[in-house]
Design a protein around this motif. Structure first.
Motif, short mmCIF file in Angstrom:
data_model
loop_
_atom_site.label_atom_id
_atom_site.label_comp_id
_atom_site.label_asym_id
_atom_site.label_seq_id
_atom_site.Cartn_x
_atom_site.Cartn_y
_atom_site.Cartn_z
N UNK A 12 39.94 56.53 55.41
CA UNK A 12 39.03 55.46 55.84
C UNK A 12 37.63 55.98 56.19
N UNK A 13 37.58 57.17 56.77
CA UNK A 13 36.29 57.77 57.11
C UNK A 13 35.53 58.09 55.83
N UNK A 14 36.22 58.65 54.84
CA UNK A 14 35.57 58.99 53.58
C UNK A 14 35.04 57.74 52.90
N UNK A 15 35.79 56.66 52.94
CA UNK A 15 35.33 55.41 52.32
C UNK A 15 34.08 54.88 53.02
N UNK A 19 30.25 54.72 51.30
CA UNK A 19 29.38 53.53 51.30
C UNK A 19 27.97 53.91 51.74
N UNK A 20 27.88 54.73 52.76
CA UNK A 20 26.57 55.17 53.25
C UNK A 20 25.87 56.02 52.20
N UNK A 21 26.60 56.95 51.58
CA UNK A 21 25.99 57.80 50.57
C UNK A 21 25.50 56.98 49.38
N UNK A 22 26.25 55.97 48.97
CA UNK A 22 25.81 55.11 47.86
C UNK A 22 24.52 54.39 48.23
N UNK A 23 24.44 53.89 49.47
CA UNK A 23 23.22 53.21 49.93
C UNK A 23 22.04 54.18 49.96
N UNK A 24 22.29 55.39 50.41
CA UNK A 24 21.22 56.39 50.46
C UNK A 24 20.75 56.75 49.05
N UNK A 26 20.72 54.83 46.52
CA UNK A 26 19.93 53.70 46.01
C UNK A 26 18.58 53.55 46.70
N UNK A 27 18.51 53.89 48.00
CA UNK A 27 17.26 53.70 48.73
C UNK A 27 16.41 54.96 48.78
N UNK A 28 17.03 56.11 48.48
CA UNK A 28 16.34 57.39 48.46
C UNK A 28 15.72 57.75 49.82
N UNK A 29 16.44 57.45 50.88
CA UNK A 29 16.01 57.85 52.23
C UNK A 29 16.58 59.25 52.46
N UNK A 30 15.71 60.27 52.32
CA UNK A 30 16.15 61.66 52.38
C UNK A 30 15.34 62.43 53.39
N UNK A 31 15.77 63.63 53.79
CA UNK A 31 17.13 64.15 53.71
C UNK A 31 18.00 63.56 54.81
N UNK A 32 19.26 63.91 54.78
CA UNK A 32 20.21 63.42 55.78
C UNK A 32 20.65 64.60 56.63
N UNK A 33 20.56 64.45 57.94
CA UNK A 33 21.02 65.47 58.88
C UNK A 33 22.32 64.99 59.47
N UNK A 34 23.37 65.83 59.41
CA UNK A 34 24.68 65.48 59.93
C UNK A 34 25.03 66.43 61.06
N UNK A 54 29.87 64.99 45.18
CA UNK A 54 29.86 63.71 44.47
C UNK A 54 28.45 63.15 44.32
N UNK A 55 27.59 63.44 45.31
CA UNK A 55 26.21 62.94 45.31
C UNK A 55 25.25 64.13 45.41
N UNK A 56 25.15 64.95 44.35
CA UNK A 56 24.33 66.17 44.43
C UNK A 56 22.83 65.90 44.61
N UNK A 57 22.38 64.72 44.32
CA UNK A 57 20.95 64.41 44.45
C UNK A 57 20.52 64.06 45.86
N UNK A 58 21.46 63.96 46.79
CA UNK A 58 21.13 63.63 48.17
C UNK A 58 21.14 64.91 48.99
#
Length: 71
Positions: A12-15, A19-24, A26-34, A54-58
């Motif tokens: 469930x966490x991965x799903x 969803x967040x990674x797909x939105x990112x 599409x919106x190209x809000x970069x970079x992401x700090x975790x 899965x999302x190498x461009x982010x």
């Protein structure tokens, strides 16, 4: 099919994160700090790595180098 003993918890966490990674993507809000220190576990780091693959461009920054899990 072999199922990881933690898969039922992590799926469930991965799903949600997917969803967040797909939105990112599409919106190209970069970079992401975790924040990857406590309470993130080794399984959590592996999950984040699978999303990075899965999302190498982010660009993702793993804060604290994965905490105590990187050693």
């Amino acid at each position: 099919m072999v199922i990881d003993s933690h898969e039922h918890i992590m799926f469930p966490i991965k799903m949600q994160l997917d969803t967040i990674f797909r939105a990112l993507k599409n919106t190209r809000i970069y970079p992401i700090w975790v924040h990857t220190f406590h309470p993130v576990t080794v399984d959590g780091i592996k999950l984040l790595m699978s999303l990075c693959e899965r999302y190498p461009g982010i660009p993702i920054i793993f804060g604290h180098l994965g905490g105590s899990n990187w050693m």
